[in-house]
Design a protein around this motif. Structure first.
Motif, PDB file in Angstrom:
ATOM      1  N   GLY A  48       0.707  -1.054   0.279  1.00  0.00           N
ATOM      2  CA  GLY A  48      -0.327   0.348   0.144  1.00  0.00           C
ATOM      3  C   GLY A  48       0.794   1.064   0.058  1.00  0.00           C
ATOM      4  N   ALA A  49       2.366   1.213  -0.506  1.00  0.00           N
ATOM      5  CA  ALA A  49       3.189   2.558  -0.510  1.00  0.00           C
ATOM      6  C   ALA A  49       3.373   3.107  -1.608  1.00  0.00           C
ATOM      7  CB  ALA A  49       4.284   2.022   0.167  1.00  0.00           C
ATOM      8  N   TRP A  50       2.926   2.173  -2.451  1.00  0.00           N
ATOM      9  CA  TRP A  50       2.838   3.080  -4.198  1.00  0.00           C
ATOM     10  C   TRP A  50       2.288   3.764  -4.547  1.00  0.00           C
ATOM     11  CZ3 TRP A  50       6.842   3.292  -6.263  1.00  0.00           C
ATOM     12  CH2 TRP A  50       6.920   3.662  -8.358  1.00  0.00           C
ATOM     13  N   GLN A  51       0.626   4.273  -3.455  1.00  0.00           N
ATOM     14  CA  GLN A  51      -0.520   5.435  -4.333  1.00  0.00           C
ATOM     15  C   GLN A  51       0.302   6.371  -3.769  1.00  0.00           C
ATOM     16  OE1 GLN A  51      -2.928   5.264  -1.056  1.00  0.00           O
ATOM     17  NE2 GLN A  51      -2.552   3.529   0.188  1.00  0.00           N
ATOM     18  N   TYR A  52       1.302   6.467  -2.416  1.00  0.00           N
ATOM     19  CA  TYR A  52       2.376   7.764  -1.954  1.00  0.00           C
ATOM     20  C   TYR A  52       2.778   8.265  -3.154  1.00  0.00           C
ATOM     21  CZ  TYR A  52      -0.145   6.415   2.942  1.00  0.00           C
ATOM     22  OH  TYR A  52      -0.624   5.691   3.558  1.00  0.00           O
ATOM     23  N   ILE A  53       3.472   7.236  -3.961  1.00  0.00           N
ATOM     24  CA  ILE A  53       4.712   7.891  -4.009  1.00  0.00           C
ATOM     25  C   ILE A  53       3.772   8.218  -5.859  1.00  0.00           C
ATOM     26  CG2 ILE A  53       6.111   7.076  -6.307  1.00  0.00           C
ATOM     27  CD1 ILE A  53       7.030   4.899  -4.315  1.00  0.00           C
ATOM     28  N   GLU A  54       2.654   8.065  -6.290  1.00  0.00           N
ATOM     29  CA  GLU A  54       1.749   8.504  -7.222  1.00  0.00           C
ATOM     30  C   GLU A  54       1.412  10.126  -7.238  1.00  0.00           C
ATOM     31  OE1 GLU A  54      -0.626   5.208  -8.385  1.00  0.00           O
ATOM     32  OE2 GLU A  54       0.656   5.047  -9.965  1.00  0.00           O
ATOM     33  N   GLN A  55       1.279  10.670  -5.531  1.00  0.00           N
ATOM     34  CA  GLN A  55       0.897  11.717  -5.489  1.00  0.00           C
ATOM     35  C   GLN A  55       1.562  13.079  -5.419  1.00  0.00           C
ATOM     36  OE1 GLN A  55      -0.598  11.458  -1.530  1.00  0.00           O
ATOM     37  NE2 GLN A  55      -1.850   9.817  -2.254  1.00  0.00           N
ATOM     38  N   HIS A  56       3.134  11.669  -5.682  1.00  0.00           N
ATOM     39  CA  HIS A  56       4.370  13.235  -6.014  1.00  0.00           C
ATOM     40  C   HIS A  56       5.291  12.566  -7.204  1.00  0.00           C
ATOM     41  CE1 HIS A  56       3.246  12.737  -1.470  1.00  0.00           C
ATOM     42  NE2 HIS A  56       4.177  14.286  -1.748  1.00  0.00           N
ATOM     43  N   ARG A  57       6.093  13.739  -7.262  1.00  0.00           N
ATOM     44  CA  ARG A  57       6.288  13.752  -8.776  1.00  0.00           C
ATOM     45  C   ARG A  57       7.825  12.646  -8.924  1.00  0.00           C
ATOM     46  NH1 ARG A  57       9.229  18.663  -8.825  1.00  0.00           N
ATOM     47  NH2 ARG A  57      10.822  18.121  -7.289  1.00  0.00           N
ATOM     48  N   HIS A  58       7.370  11.252  -9.890  1.00  0.00           N
ATOM     49  CA  HIS A  58       8.013  10.453 -10.187  1.00  0.00           C
ATOM     50  C   HIS A  58       7.495  10.232 -11.794  1.00  0.00           C
ATOM     51  CE1 HIS A  58       3.827  10.042 -10.380  1.00  0.00           C
ATOM     52  NE2 HIS A  58       4.392   8.350 -11.290  1.00  0.00           N
ATOM     53  N   ALA A  59       8.793   9.315 -12.567  1.00  0.00           N
ATOM     54  CA  ALA A  59       8.720   9.364 -13.254  1.00  0.00           C
ATOM     55  C   ALA A  59       8.353   7.509 -14.222  1.00  0.00           C
ATOM     56  CB  ALA A  59       9.891   9.918 -14.611  1.00  0.00           C
ATOM     57  N   TYR A  60       8.060   7.466 -14.912  1.00  0.00           N
ATOM     58  CA  TYR A  60       7.985   5.548 -15.257  1.00  0.00           C
ATOM     59  C   TYR A  60       8.724   6.163 -17.049  1.00  0.00           C
ATOM     60  CZ  TYR A  60       4.179   4.155 -12.504  1.00  0.00           C
ATOM     61  OH  TYR A  60       3.011   3.726 -11.662  1.00  0.00           O
ATOM     62  N   PHE A  61       9.769   4.898 -17.485  1.00  0.00           N
ATOM     63  CA  PHE A  61      10.226   4.930 -18.395  1.00  0.00           C
ATOM     64  C   PHE A  61       9.729   3.167 -19.030  1.00  0.00           C
ATOM     65  CE2 PHE A  61      13.805   3.529 -15.272  1.00  0.00           C
ATOM     66  CZ  PHE A  61      13.951   2.584 -16.165  1.00  0.00           C
ATOM     67  N   ASP A  62       9.367   3.767 -20.540  1.00  0.00           N
ATOM     68  CA  ASP A  62       9.504   2.477 -21.573  1.00  0.00           C
ATOM     69  C   ASP A  62      10.757   1.825 -22.516  1.00  0.00           C
ATOM     70  OD1 ASP A  62       8.922   4.103 -23.110  1.00  0.00           O
ATOM     71  OD2 ASP A  62       7.360   3.532 -23.819  1.00  0.00           O
ATOM     72  N   LYS A  63      11.554   2.547 -21.952  1.00  0.00           N
ATOM     73  CA  LYS A  63      13.088   2.511 -23.137  1.00  0.00           C
ATOM     74  C   LYS A  63      13.774   2.793 -23.171  1.00  0.00           C
ATOM     75  CE  LYS A  63      11.480   6.370 -26.083  1.00  0.00           C
ATOM     76  NZ  LYS A  63      10.411   6.696 -25.748  1.00  0.00           N
ATOM     77  N   MET A  64      15.214   2.280 -23.093  1.00  0.00           N
ATOM     78  CA  MET A  64      16.832   2.936 -22.521  1.00  0.00           C
ATOM     79  C   MET A  64      17.405   2.574 -23.869  1.00  0.00           C
ATOM     80  SD  MET A  64      18.684   0.682 -19.264  1.00  0.00           S
ATOM     81  CE  MET A  64      20.134   1.528 -18.569  1.00  0.00           C
ATOM     82  N   GLN A  65      18.332   3.514 -23.521  1.00  0.00           N
ATOM     83  CA  GLN A  65      19.896   2.919 -24.834  1.00  0.00           C
ATOM     84  C   GLN A  65      20.654   3.259 -24.521  1.00  0.00           C
ATOM     85  OE1 GLN A  65      19.181   5.431 -28.693  1.00  0.00           O
ATOM     86  NE2 GLN A  65      21.030   6.467 -27.620  1.00  0.00           N
ATOM     87  N   VAL A  66      21.547   2.277 -24.082  1.00  0.00           N
ATOM     88  CA  VAL A  66      23.022   2.069 -24.137  1.00  0.00           C
ATOM     89  C   VAL A  66      24.176   2.190 -24.809  1.00  0.00           C
ATOM     90  CG1 VAL A  66      24.497   0.720 -22.408  1.00  0.00           C
ATOM     91  CG2 VAL A  66      22.476   0.725 -21.914  1.00  0.00           C
ATOM     92  N   TRP A  67      25.098   2.898 -24.517  1.00  0.00           N
ATOM     93  CA  TRP A  67      26.343   2.841 -25.905  1.00  0.00           C
ATOM     94  C   TRP A  67      27.856   3.114 -25.432  1.00  0.00           C
ATOM     95  CZ3 TRP A  67      23.389   6.641 -25.092  1.00  0.00           C
ATOM     96  CH2 TRP A  67      23.828   8.132 -24.675  1.00  0.00           C
ATOM     97  N   ASP A  68      28.643   2.924 -26.122  1.00  0.00           N
ATOM     98  CA  ASP A  68      29.549   3.601 -25.553  1.00  0.00           C
ATOM     99  C   ASP A  68      30.895   4.474 -26.542  1.00  0.00           C
ATOM    100  OD1 ASP A  68      31.191   2.307 -27.256  1.00  0.00           O
ATOM    101  OD2 ASP A  68      32.119   0.741 -26.453  1.00  0.00           O
ATOM    102  N   TYR A  69      31.447   5.381 -25.742  1.00  0.00           N
ATOM    103  CA  TYR A  69      32.418   5.988 -26.295  1.00  0.00           C
ATOM    104  C   TYR A  69      32.873   5.917 -27.752  1.00  0.00           C
ATOM    105  CZ  TYR A  69      36.559   4.295 -24.572  1.00  0.00           C
ATOM    106  OH  TYR A  69      37.719   3.174 -23.924  1.00  0.00           O
ATOM    107  N   THR A  70      33.135   4.987 -28.310  1.00  0.00           N
ATOM    108  CA  THR A  70      34.003   4.249 -29.475  1.00  0.00           C
ATOM    109  C   THR A  70      33.333   4.263 -30.590  1.00  0.00           C
ATOM    110  OG1 THR A  70      32.823   2.292 -29.315  1.00  0.00           O
ATOM    111  CG2 THR A  70      35.685   2.641 -27.936  1.00  0.00           C
ATOM    112  N   GLY A  71      31.267   4.440 -30.422  1.00  0.00           N
ATOM    113  CA  GLY A  71      31.249   4.958 -31.522  1.00  0.00           C
ATOM    114  C   GLY A  71      30.847   3.439 -32.325  1.00  0.00           C
ATOM    115  N   LEU A  72      31.238   2.530 -31.728  1.00  0.00           N
ATOM    116  CA  LEU A  72      30.942   1.358 -32.411  1.00  0.00           C
ATOM    117  C   LEU A  72      29.456   0.662 -32.904  1.00  0.00           C
ATOM    118  CD1 LEU A  72      34.248  -0.648 -31.749  1.00  0.00           C
ATOM    119  CD2 LEU A  72      33.708   0.864 -33.767  1.00  0.00           C
ATOM    120  N   ALA A  73      28.973   0.430 -31.387  1.00  0.00           N
ATOM    121  CA  ALA A  73      27.694  -0.151 -31.525  1.00  0.00           C
ATOM    122  C   ALA A  73      26.795   0.797 -30.645  1.00  0.00           C
ATOM    123  CB  ALA A  73      27.752  -1.128 -31.705  1.00  0.00           C
TER     124      ALA A  73
END
Length: 421
Positions: A48-73
Protein backbone atom coordinates in the motif's frame (compact mmCIF):
# COMPACT_ATOMS: atom_id res chain seq x y z
CA UNK A 1 -1.71 -10.47 8.48
CA UNK A 2 0.55 -13.07 10.14
CA UNK A 3 2.92 -10.44 11.52
CA UNK A 4 0.42 -7.78 12.60
CA UNK A 5 0.84 -8.64 16.27
CA UNK A 6 4.61 -8.12 16.31
CA UNK A 7 5.89 -5.09 18.21
CA UNK A 8 8.26 -3.18 15.95
CA UNK A 9 10.78 -0.53 16.98
CA UNK A 10 12.43 1.61 14.29
CA UNK A 11 15.72 3.03 15.53
CA UNK A 12 16.78 5.84 13.20
CA UNK A 13 18.31 9.21 14.06
CA UNK A 14 17.36 10.75 10.72
CA UNK A 15 15.37 13.90 11.68
CA UNK A 16 13.24 13.56 8.56
CA UNK A 17 11.41 10.66 10.18
CA UNK A 18 9.80 12.92 12.76
CA UNK A 19 9.43 15.95 10.51
CA UNK A 20 5.90 17.15 9.83
CA UNK A 21 6.95 18.90 6.62
CA UNK A 22 5.05 17.85 3.51
CA UNK A 23 6.64 17.34 0.12
CA UNK A 24 5.28 19.95 -2.28
CA UNK A 25 5.12 19.49 -6.02
CA UNK A 26 6.71 22.89 -6.58
CA UNK A 27 9.74 21.92 -4.47
CA UNK A 28 12.98 21.62 -6.45
CA UNK A 29 13.82 18.01 -7.31
CA UNK A 30 16.16 16.13 -5.01
CA UNK A 31 19.48 15.09 -6.56
CA UNK A 32 19.25 11.75 -4.74
CA UNK A 33 16.97 9.39 -6.66
CA UNK A 34 16.42 5.66 -7.10
CA UNK A 35 15.41 3.67 -10.15
CA UNK A 36 12.91 1.07 -8.99
CA UNK A 37 12.13 -1.98 -11.12
CA UNK A 38 8.67 -3.35 -11.94
CA UNK A 39 9.22 -6.05 -9.31
CA UNK A 40 9.96 -3.43 -6.63
CA UNK A 41 6.92 -1.43 -7.76
CA UNK A 42 4.77 -4.52 -7.19
CA UNK A 43 6.25 -4.88 -3.69
CA UNK A 44 5.28 -1.29 -2.91
CA UNK A 45 1.78 -1.82 -4.26
CA UNK A 46 1.35 -4.96 -2.16
CA UNK A 47 2.02 -3.06 1.07
CA UNK A 48 0.00 0.00 0.00
CA UNK A 49 2.97 2.39 -0.32
CA UNK A 50 2.89 3.05 -4.07
CA UNK A 51 -0.23 5.22 -3.81
CA UNK A 52 1.84 7.80 -1.90
CA UNK A 53 4.53 7.84 -4.60
CA UNK A 54 1.96 8.49 -7.30
CA UNK A 55 0.91 11.65 -5.47
CA UNK A 56 4.38 13.15 -5.95
CA UNK A 57 6.89 13.64 -8.75
CA UNK A 58 8.07 10.43 -10.37
CA UNK A 59 8.79 9.21 -13.89
CA UNK A 60 8.04 5.88 -15.52
CA UNK A 61 10.19 4.95 -18.51
CA UNK A 62 9.56 2.25 -21.09
CA UNK A 63 12.80 2.39 -23.07
CA UNK A 64 16.52 2.58 -22.44
CA UNK A 65 19.53 3.21 -24.66
CA UNK A 66 23.08 2.12 -23.83
CA UNK A 67 26.24 2.83 -25.84
CA UNK A 68 29.92 3.61 -25.39
CA UNK A 69 32.33 6.31 -26.48
CA UNK A 70 33.91 4.29 -29.32
CA UNK A 71 30.84 4.80 -31.52
CA UNK A 72 31.00 1.19 -32.70
CA UNK A 73 27.63 -0.07 -31.45
CA UNK A 74 24.68 0.52 -29.14
CA UNK A 75 21.64 -1.28 -27.79
CA UNK A 76 18.07 -0.19 -27.01
CA UNK A 77 15.69 -1.92 -24.66
CA UNK A 78 11.91 -1.57 -24.62
CA UNK A 79 9.35 -2.71 -22.09
CA UNK A 80 7.19 -4.19 -24.83
CA UNK A 81 10.01 -6.65 -25.61
CA UNK A 82 8.98 -8.53 -22.43
CA UNK A 83 5.29 -7.63 -22.61
CA UNK A 84 5.58 -5.03 -19.85
CA UNK A 85 4.30 -1.48 -19.78
CA UNK A 86 7.41 0.00 -18.16
CA UNK A 87 11.06 -0.86 -17.53
CA UNK A 88 11.11 1.06 -14.28
CA UNK A 89 10.31 4.26 -12.45
CA UNK A 90 12.69 6.95 -11.18
CA UNK A 91 11.68 8.36 -7.78
CA UNK A 92 13.36 10.89 -5.53
CA UNK A 93 14.65 9.25 -2.36
CA UNK A 94 12.74 11.68 -0.16
CA UNK A 95 9.53 10.53 -1.86
CA UNK A 96 10.40 6.85 -1.33
CA UNK A 97 11.12 7.53 2.34
CA UNK A 98 7.92 9.53 2.83
CA UNK A 99 5.78 6.90 1.12
CA UNK A 100 7.08 4.11 3.33
CA UNK A 101 6.78 6.25 6.45
CA UNK A 102 3.19 7.20 5.56
CA UNK A 103 2.38 3.53 4.98
CA UNK A 104 3.76 2.64 8.43
CA UNK A 105 1.95 5.48 10.17
CA UNK A 106 -1.37 4.50 8.60
CA UNK A 107 -1.02 0.81 9.44
CA UNK A 108 -2.56 -0.75 12.54
CA UNK A 109 0.62 -2.61 13.53
CA UNK A 110 2.29 -1.90 16.87
CA UNK A 111 5.32 0.21 16.04
CA UNK A 112 7.30 3.11 17.45
CA UNK A 113 10.12 5.26 16.10
CA UNK A 114 13.14 5.95 18.30
CA UNK A 115 15.07 8.94 16.89
CA UNK A 116 18.41 7.92 18.40
CA UNK A 117 21.60 6.09 17.50
CA UNK A 118 22.47 2.53 18.46
CA UNK A 119 25.29 2.63 21.04
CA UNK A 120 25.75 -1.04 21.87
CA UNK A 121 24.16 -4.43 21.37
CA UNK A 122 24.58 -7.73 23.15
CA UNK A 123 22.78 -11.05 23.32
CA UNK A 124 21.46 -11.77 26.80
CA UNK A 125 21.91 -15.28 28.19
CA UNK A 126 18.99 -17.53 29.01
CA UNK A 127 17.53 -16.81 32.46
CA UNK A 128 14.49 -17.93 34.39
CA UNK A 129 13.21 -14.34 34.31
CA UNK A 130 13.18 -14.30 30.52
CA UNK A 131 10.30 -16.51 29.31
CA UNK A 132 11.34 -16.08 25.67
CA UNK A 133 14.93 -17.20 26.19
CA UNK A 134 17.89 -15.05 25.25
CA UNK A 135 17.10 -11.69 23.65
CA UNK A 136 19.12 -8.94 22.01
CA UNK A 137 19.59 -5.90 24.22
CA UNK A 138 19.98 -2.59 22.37
CA UNK A 139 21.38 0.43 24.19
CA UNK A 140 20.50 3.75 22.56
CA UNK A 141 22.28 7.09 22.54
CA UNK A 142 19.71 8.67 24.88
CA UNK A 143 20.51 6.12 27.59
CA UNK A 144 17.41 3.96 27.07
CA UNK A 145 17.45 0.26 26.25
CA UNK A 146 15.30 -2.12 24.24
CA UNK A 147 15.12 -5.90 24.09
CA UNK A 148 14.18 -7.73 20.91
CA UNK A 149 13.77 -11.21 19.52
CA UNK A 150 15.20 -10.01 16.21
CA UNK A 151 17.40 -7.09 15.17
CA UNK A 152 17.24 -6.19 11.46
CA UNK A 153 20.32 -4.26 10.36
CA UNK A 154 19.10 -2.00 7.58
CA UNK A 155 21.51 0.80 8.45
CA UNK A 156 23.61 1.15 5.32
CA UNK A 157 27.11 0.31 4.16
CA UNK A 158 28.70 1.48 7.44
CA UNK A 159 26.24 -0.61 9.42
CA UNK A 160 26.58 -0.29 13.19
CA UNK A 161 24.48 -3.45 13.59
CA UNK A 162 26.88 -5.41 11.39
CA UNK A 163 29.85 -4.07 13.33
CA UNK A 164 28.37 -4.93 16.74
CA UNK A 165 27.33 -8.39 15.53
CA UNK A 166 30.95 -9.05 14.47
CA UNK A 167 30.06 -9.93 10.88
CA UNK A 168 33.03 -9.52 8.52
CA UNK A 169 32.85 -8.24 4.96
CA UNK A 170 34.70 -8.71 1.69
CA UNK A 171 35.19 -5.93 -0.86
CA UNK A 172 37.26 -3.10 -2.22
CA UNK A 173 37.12 0.57 -3.13
CA UNK A 174 36.85 1.60 -6.76
CA UNK A 175 39.17 4.37 -7.93
CA UNK A 176 36.04 6.25 -8.92
CA UNK A 177 33.61 8.81 -7.53
CA UNK A 178 30.08 9.49 -8.69
CA UNK A 179 28.65 12.96 -9.21
CA UNK A 180 24.87 13.11 -8.88
CA UNK A 181 22.70 16.12 -9.66
CA UNK A 182 19.54 17.21 -11.44
CA UNK A 183 19.39 19.03 -14.78
CA UNK A 184 16.55 20.68 -16.66
CA UNK A 185 15.58 20.29 -20.34
CA UNK A 186 13.30 22.22 -22.66
CA UNK A 187 11.34 19.01 -23.30
CA UNK A 188 10.27 16.05 -21.19
CA UNK A 189 12.69 13.13 -21.06
CA UNK A 190 10.99 9.74 -21.30
CA UNK A 191 13.96 7.40 -21.76
CA UNK A 192 16.80 6.18 -19.54
CA UNK A 193 20.18 6.83 -21.18
CA UNK A 194 23.60 5.46 -20.31
CA UNK A 195 26.90 5.98 -22.07
CA UNK A 196 30.15 4.31 -21.09
CA UNK A 197 33.04 6.81 -21.13
CA UNK A 198 36.76 6.09 -20.66
CA UNK A 199 36.69 6.81 -16.91
CA UNK A 200 33.20 5.52 -16.11
CA UNK A 201 29.54 5.57 -17.21
CA UNK A 202 27.21 8.56 -17.24
CA UNK A 203 23.45 8.08 -16.91
CA UNK A 204 20.56 10.44 -17.66
CA UNK A 205 17.36 9.37 -15.89
CA UNK A 206 13.93 11.01 -16.23
CA UNK A 207 12.43 12.13 -12.92
CA UNK A 208 9.29 13.92 -14.12
CA UNK A 209 8.33 17.24 -15.69
CA UNK A 210 11.34 18.58 -17.65
CA UNK A 211 13.91 17.28 -15.16
CA UNK A 212 16.44 14.46 -15.35
CA UNK A 213 18.92 13.05 -12.88
CA UNK A 214 22.61 12.68 -13.70
CA UNK A 215 24.80 9.90 -12.27
CA UNK A 216 28.31 10.42 -13.65
CA UNK A 217 31.18 8.11 -12.64
CA UNK A 218 34.74 9.41 -13.02
CA UNK A 219 38.11 9.60 -11.30
CA UNK A 220 38.23 11.35 -7.91
CA UNK A 221 40.30 14.19 -9.43
CA UNK A 222 37.75 14.76 -12.20
CA UNK A 223 34.87 14.70 -9.71
CA UNK A 224 36.42 17.45 -7.60
CA UNK A 225 37.05 19.60 -10.68
CA UNK A 226 33.56 19.13 -12.06
CA UNK A 227 31.90 19.75 -8.71
CA UNK A 228 33.63 23.12 -8.37
CA UNK A 229 33.43 24.33 -11.98
CA UNK A 230 30.90 26.96 -13.05
CA UNK A 231 27.38 25.61 -13.58
CA UNK A 232 27.31 26.58 -17.27
CA UNK A 233 30.60 24.82 -17.90
CA UNK A 234 29.36 21.71 -16.11
CA UNK A 235 26.15 21.60 -18.18
CA UNK A 236 28.25 21.97 -21.34
CA UNK A 237 30.39 19.00 -20.31
CA UNK A 238 27.28 16.93 -19.55
CA UNK A 239 25.93 17.56 -23.05
CA UNK A 240 29.28 16.72 -24.62
CA UNK A 241 29.45 13.50 -22.62
CA UNK A 242 26.12 12.40 -24.10
CA UNK A 243 26.78 13.43 -27.69
CA UNK A 244 29.90 14.75 -29.40
CA UNK A 245 32.45 14.34 -26.63
CA UNK A 246 34.98 11.47 -26.41
CA UNK A 247 34.06 9.93 -29.76
CA UNK A 248 31.57 9.61 -32.59
CA UNK A 249 27.93 8.59 -32.35
CA UNK A 250 27.36 4.86 -32.97
CA UNK A 251 26.21 5.23 -36.58
CA UNK A 252 29.13 3.38 -38.14
CA UNK A 253 28.27 0.59 -40.57
CA UNK A 254 30.93 -1.60 -38.96
CA UNK A 255 28.33 -3.37 -36.80
CA UNK A 256 25.17 -2.72 -38.75
CA UNK A 257 23.65 -3.75 -42.04
CA UNK A 258 26.24 -5.74 -44.04
CA UNK A 259 29.02 -4.99 -41.53
CA UNK A 260 31.54 -7.14 -39.77
CA UNK A 261 29.09 -8.76 -37.33
CA UNK A 262 26.08 -9.08 -39.63
CA UNK A 263 26.52 -12.87 -39.53
CA UNK A 264 25.11 -12.81 -35.96
CA UNK A 265 21.61 -12.11 -37.23
CA UNK A 266 19.81 -11.57 -40.48
CA UNK A 267 17.49 -9.03 -38.91
CA UNK A 268 18.22 -5.38 -39.56
CA UNK A 269 17.55 -2.84 -36.84
CA UNK A 270 14.06 -1.46 -37.18
CA UNK A 271 13.50 2.23 -37.61
CA UNK A 272 12.13 2.48 -34.10
CA UNK A 273 15.36 1.03 -32.72
CA UNK A 274 17.70 3.49 -34.39
CA UNK A 275 20.20 5.36 -32.25
CA UNK A 276 18.85 8.56 -30.71
CA UNK A 277 20.63 11.52 -29.15
CA UNK A 278 19.52 12.32 -25.58
CA UNK A 279 17.80 15.66 -24.89
CA UNK A 280 20.24 18.44 -24.05
CA UNK A 281 20.43 19.91 -20.57
CA UNK A 282 19.88 23.66 -20.41
CA UNK A 283 20.74 24.31 -16.76
CA UNK A 284 21.62 22.73 -13.45
CA UNK A 285 18.60 22.31 -11.17
CA UNK A 286 20.25 21.06 -7.96
CA UNK A 287 23.52 20.98 -6.12
CA UNK A 288 26.21 18.57 -7.26
CA UNK A 289 26.97 15.80 -4.77
CA UNK A 290 30.03 13.52 -4.87
CA UNK A 291 30.16 9.97 -3.50
CA UNK A 292 33.10 7.52 -3.45
CA UNK A 293 32.24 4.11 -4.93
CA UNK A 294 33.00 0.70 -3.49
CA UNK A 295 31.99 -2.95 -3.54
CA UNK A 296 31.19 -4.70 -0.27
CA UNK A 297 29.54 -7.98 0.65
CA UNK A 298 28.92 -9.35 4.13
CA UNK A 299 30.39 -12.81 4.63
CA UNK A 300 27.20 -13.77 6.45
CA UNK A 301 23.75 -12.19 6.50
CA UNK A 302 22.76 -13.72 9.84
CA UNK A 303 23.87 -14.39 13.38
CA UNK A 304 22.01 -15.10 16.61
CA UNK A 305 19.11 -12.57 16.82
CA UNK A 306 20.58 -10.48 13.99
CA UNK A 307 19.97 -10.29 10.25
CA UNK A 308 21.31 -7.87 7.61
CA UNK A 309 19.48 -6.47 4.60
CA UNK A 310 20.19 -3.87 1.91
CA UNK A 311 23.43 -1.89 1.94
CA UNK A 312 24.26 -3.30 5.37
CA UNK A 313 24.70 -6.66 3.59
CA UNK A 314 26.01 -5.51 0.19
CA UNK A 315 26.96 -2.46 -1.82
CA UNK A 316 27.49 -2.46 -5.58
CA UNK A 317 28.55 -0.13 -8.38
CA UNK A 318 25.66 2.20 -9.32
CA UNK A 319 26.03 1.74 -13.09
CA UNK A 320 22.72 -0.16 -13.43
CA UNK A 321 20.82 1.32 -10.48
CA UNK A 322 20.33 -2.12 -8.95
CA UNK A 323 21.50 -1.54 -5.37
CA UNK A 324 18.22 -0.24 -4.00
CA UNK A 325 16.24 -3.00 -5.73
CA UNK A 326 18.50 -5.65 -4.24
CA UNK A 327 17.77 -4.13 -0.84
CA UNK A 328 14.00 -4.09 -1.31
CA UNK A 329 14.12 -7.71 -2.49
CA UNK A 330 16.00 -8.54 0.71
CA UNK A 331 13.34 -6.80 2.80
CA UNK A 332 10.43 -8.59 1.20
CA UNK A 333 12.18 -11.96 1.27
CA UNK A 334 12.91 -11.52 4.99
CA UNK A 335 9.34 -10.44 5.74
CA UNK A 336 8.10 -13.60 4.03
CA UNK A 337 10.44 -15.80 6.08
CA UNK A 338 9.40 -14.07 9.32
CA UNK A 339 5.72 -14.58 8.44
CA UNK A 340 6.34 -18.27 7.77
CA UNK A 341 8.13 -18.56 11.10
CA UNK A 342 5.25 -16.90 12.96
CA UNK A 343 2.79 -19.22 11.21
CA UNK A 344 4.44 -22.35 12.61
CA UNK A 345 5.34 -20.86 16.00
CA UNK A 346 9.08 -20.58 15.41
CA UNK A 347 11.38 -18.16 17.22
CA UNK A 348 11.88 -15.42 14.60
CA UNK A 349 15.41 -14.71 15.87
CA UNK A 350 16.72 -18.25 15.46
CA UNK A 351 19.58 -18.59 12.99
CA UNK A 352 18.02 -21.73 11.48
CA UNK A 353 15.00 -19.68 10.38
CA UNK A 354 16.99 -16.65 9.23
CA UNK A 355 19.25 -18.81 7.08
CA UNK A 356 16.27 -19.55 4.85
CA UNK A 357 16.30 -15.84 3.98
CA UNK A 358 20.07 -15.91 3.46
CA UNK A 359 19.92 -18.97 1.22
CA UNK A 360 17.35 -17.23 -0.99
CA UNK A 361 18.98 -13.81 -1.25
CA UNK A 362 22.74 -14.38 -1.00
CA UNK A 363 23.20 -16.28 -4.31
CA UNK A 364 21.06 -13.73 -6.19
CA UNK A 365 22.93 -10.80 -4.64
CA UNK A 366 26.33 -12.34 -5.36
CA UNK A 367 25.34 -12.91 -9.00
CA UNK A 368 24.26 -9.29 -9.46
CA UNK A 369 27.36 -8.03 -7.64
CA UNK A 370 29.65 -10.08 -9.90
CA UNK A 371 27.90 -8.88 -13.06
CA UNK A 372 28.09 -5.20 -12.09
CA UNK A 373 31.71 -5.52 -11.03
CA UNK A 374 32.50 -7.25 -14.33
CA UNK A 375 30.90 -4.41 -16.28
CA UNK A 376 32.86 -1.85 -14.27
CA UNK A 377 36.15 -3.59 -15.03
CA UNK A 378 35.35 -4.31 -18.69
CA UNK A 379 34.54 -0.67 -19.39
CA UNK A 380 37.49 0.75 -17.48
CA UNK A 381 40.02 -0.29 -20.12
CA UNK A 382 40.54 1.52 -23.43
CA UNK A 383 42.12 -1.20 -25.59
CA UNK A 384 41.42 -1.79 -29.28
CA UNK A 385 40.58 -5.53 -29.28
CA UNK A 386 38.54 -5.16 -26.08
CA UNK A 387 36.64 -2.25 -27.64
CA UNK A 388 35.70 -4.55 -30.53
CA UNK A 389 34.48 -7.24 -28.12
CA UNK A 390 32.39 -4.72 -26.19
CA UNK A 391 30.86 -3.47 -29.41
CA UNK A 392 30.06 -7.05 -30.39
CA UNK A 393 28.31 -7.52 -27.04
CA UNK A 394 26.19 -4.41 -27.64
CA UNK A 395 25.36 -5.58 -31.14
CA UNK A 396 24.27 -9.07 -30.09
CA UNK A 397 22.25 -7.69 -27.17
CA UNK A 398 20.51 -5.33 -29.58
CA UNK A 399 19.70 -7.82 -32.35
CA UNK A 400 19.22 -11.27 -30.79
CA UNK A 401 15.71 -11.20 -29.35
CA UNK A 402 15.92 -14.07 -26.81
CA UNK A 403 19.08 -12.58 -25.32
CA UNK A 404 17.57 -9.10 -25.22
CA UNK A 405 14.42 -10.38 -23.50
CA UNK A 406 16.51 -12.21 -20.89
CA UNK A 407 18.63 -9.14 -20.15
CA UNK A 408 15.53 -6.97 -19.71
CA UNK A 409 13.78 -9.56 -17.53
CA UNK A 410 16.81 -9.93 -15.28
CA UNK A 411 17.35 -6.18 -14.92
CA UNK A 412 13.66 -5.59 -14.17
CA UNK A 413 13.66 -8.18 -11.39
CA UNK A 414 11.49 -10.75 -13.16
CA UNK A 415 14.33 -13.31 -13.14
CA UNK A 416 16.47 -13.87 -10.06
CA UNK A 417 19.44 -15.07 -12.11
CA UNK A 418 20.76 -14.21 -15.60
CA UNK A 419 21.20 -16.45 -18.63
CA UNK A 420 17.70 -17.71 -19.35
CA UNK A 421 16.77 -18.51 -15.77
Amino acid sequence: PLTKQLNIAIIDSNPVLLSKDCIKKEDPPDSRVSTVTPTTIEYFKDIGAWQYIEQHRHAYFDKMQVWDYTGLAYTRYKAKDIDKEVLGCVVENKVLHKSLLSCIQNSDSAQKIYPFRLSSMNIQPNTSSSPHGCLAQLDLSDGSSLRAKLVVGADGSKSRVRELAGIDTTGWKYSQNAIICTVEHTIKNECAWQRFLPNGPIALLPIGENFSNIVWTMTPEESLNRKSMHENDFVKEVNQAFDDGYGQRPESKLFGGKGLLSWLTADATSGNDCFEVPPKAIKLASERMVFPLSLMHANSYTSKRVVLIGDAAHTVHPLAGQGVNMGFSDAFSLSKVIAEGVAVGSDIGEVSLLRRYESERKPANLAMTAILDGFQKAYSVDFGPLNILRAAAFYTAHHISPLKRNIISYASGTHRFPLFS
